[in-house]
Design an enzyme around this catalytic site. Sequence first.
Site, short mmCIF file in Angstrom:
data_model
loop_
_atom_site.label_atom_id
_atom_site.label_comp_id
_atom_site.label_asym_id
_atom_site.label_seq_id
_atom_site.Cartn_x
_atom_site.Cartn_y
_atom_site.Cartn_z
N LYS A 1 0.76 -1.07 -0.01
CA LYS A 1 0.02 0.20 0.13
C LYS A 1 1.00 1.17 0.12
CE LYS A 1 -3.52 2.52 2.72
NZ LYS A 1 -4.35 2.47 3.89
N LYS B 1 10.01 -0.79 13.82
CA LYS B 1 10.86 -0.65 12.64
C LYS B 1 11.89 0.33 12.67
CE LYS B 1 6.74 -1.77 9.84
NZ LYS B 1 5.37 -1.03 8.66
O1 F6P Z 1 2.19 -4.29 9.96
C1 F6P Z 1 2.05 -2.87 9.46
C2 F6P Z 1 1.56 -2.70 8.13
O2 F6P Z 1 1.40 -1.14 7.66
C3 F6P Z 1 0.19 -3.45 7.95
O3 F6P Z 1 -0.99 -2.56 8.27
C4 F6P Z 1 0.13 -3.72 6.37
O4 F6P Z 1 -0.82 -4.44 6.22
C5 F6P Z 1 1.57 -4.19 6.22
O5 F6P Z 1 2.41 -3.49 7.19
C6 F6P Z 1 2.16 -3.89 4.79
O6 F6P Z 1 2.23 -2.67 4.59
P1 F6P Z 1 2.15 -2.08 3.03
O7 F6P Z 1 0.94 -2.77 2.20
O8 F6P Z 1 2.03 -0.83 2.92
O9 F6P Z 1 3.69 -2.64 2.48
#
Ligand code: F6P
Length: 545
Positions: free
Chosen positions: A206, A510
């Site tokens: 995302k 992180k």
């Molecule tokens: O675990 C934290 C998080 O932000 C989740 O909410 C999300 O699904 C995952 O990491 C992956 O995030 P991205 O799709 O932005 O890589």
Amino acid sequence: MKHLQELPAWRELWQHFDATKSDHMRELFATDPGRAERYWLEVGGLKVDYSKNRITDETLALLMKLAREAGLPERMKQMFRGEKINTTENRAALHVALRNRTNAPILVDGEDVMPQVNHVLHRMGEFAHEVRSGDWLGYTNQVITDVVNIGIGGSDLGPLMMCNALKPFGHPRLKMPFVSNIDGSQLRDVLEKVHPETTLFVVASKTFTTQETLTNALTAREWFLKHADDKSAVAKHFVAVSTNKKAVAEFGIDTANMFEFWDWVGGRYSVWSAIGLPLMVAIGEKHFREFLRGARAMDEHFFTTPYRRNIPVLLALIGIWYNNFYQAPGYAVVPYSHNLRRLPAYLQQLDMESNGKHCGIDGGSVALDTGPIVFGEEGVNCQHAFFQLLHQGTRLIPSDFIVPMRTAYKVGRQHRFVVANAFAQAEAFMRGKTLAEARAELADLPEAARDALAPQKVFPGNQPSNSILIDELTPFNLGMLLAMYEHKIFVQGTIWGINPFDQWGVEYGKVLAKAIEPELNRDQTLHHDSSTNGLIDFYRACQQR
Ligand code: F6P
């Protein structure tokens, strides 16, 4: 807005708890022949028997009163209207728009989002058709045989779980490996089994800033270019799914090969979006749209059904009854189907990342228990793992039994065996076994031996469960099931007064990891606590061996 503990229904529920906490479900069934029928709901291909719970009609009435006093009706309207109920990120939470097949306008910042939702869905369908039909060719003009999803969390768990669950609907030529962890072994295991000429990578993120995903994607691209030795070939073998067009372009994926979604779709709520691309490739557009239709059917049920017949609301309220009154530490998800084996992991993120919060929407501490611990394993394997604790332990831990009634795998009597075990375990949890019953089973033993062993064979029972029966694992029914849990979790978060749609808790670790990583292979002075310093020192020493 009053705090939960100040609401009249909260106080009444505590009085009701004190009056009923010692009631045994055996008695509830014995004195009420119509119990099961009254606590049975059907919506589409889902049937839910919630009678094996420590509840009465009065319990449900008080819990529904709590929901209304906590403002659930208004909050539901706000979600469906696209209001920015994800207040800490100033975003709407509109996963329901992704399956809004009526196309009734849903506005975000005054703009109807449905045209873009439908445009992306259409593009996903075209892409899936090209890959499935063999029209999409690799750099040596061969068809695609492996579609590798690189993503983590919500960019992995949903499509992975669904590709497993709908394996019988999969495409005969296409294998769908998933890579999420950054520890190297998972990516290497996949790359050892695929051929660059016939492999397509879906880089799903995302934010397109998640280090695990980008690192794995970079390694995959290096592997690919070692074979293809032509940068222009990347466009035929890498597509991206993201909200971040700029970062996708900077990574080197043609944004023409990017399938977008939006910041009003939470990662753990995104399987309905372009994140579901691997699933659409695996099962085809028609079946993916069935998946969306199933979720839509549950949305309509959730939004229009009175609480007393509303499956997500009732499951949420029963969950609150155990979480906040019986102080249950969590609940078990036990899908009695090998193809649903990743459902517990999916629900862990959906539930614990949504409701694992101590801070209320108002910025104050919630001062009560919020998100439960979710764990689970496929049945019947769970019976050979942790069911001992559920049967004879000291904790009240509810279980969700998820049981398909029909199977695509006509293998001997296996499916009947699985279903019989699911039903039997729920019955054993509920009724338990008394000392007298245990002694009767040991009648052949000498008195002294019987006295010694019988107590060990007592089952307290009164361990609650929901039996969620699915006609069969179809896209539509699974869409309903996942949407049911999404809405259950939303209801609980609303009543607890927290925001189920942000996840500030995932960032801190992180940040600290970014500081520690360079210290692992450099002899610089450490400034952590003595434990963390010791761990880093030990790692460094291990590398010298
Ligand atoms: O675990 C934290 C998080 O932000 C989740 O909410 C999300 O699904 C995952 O990491 C992956 O995030 P991205 O799709 O932005 O890589």
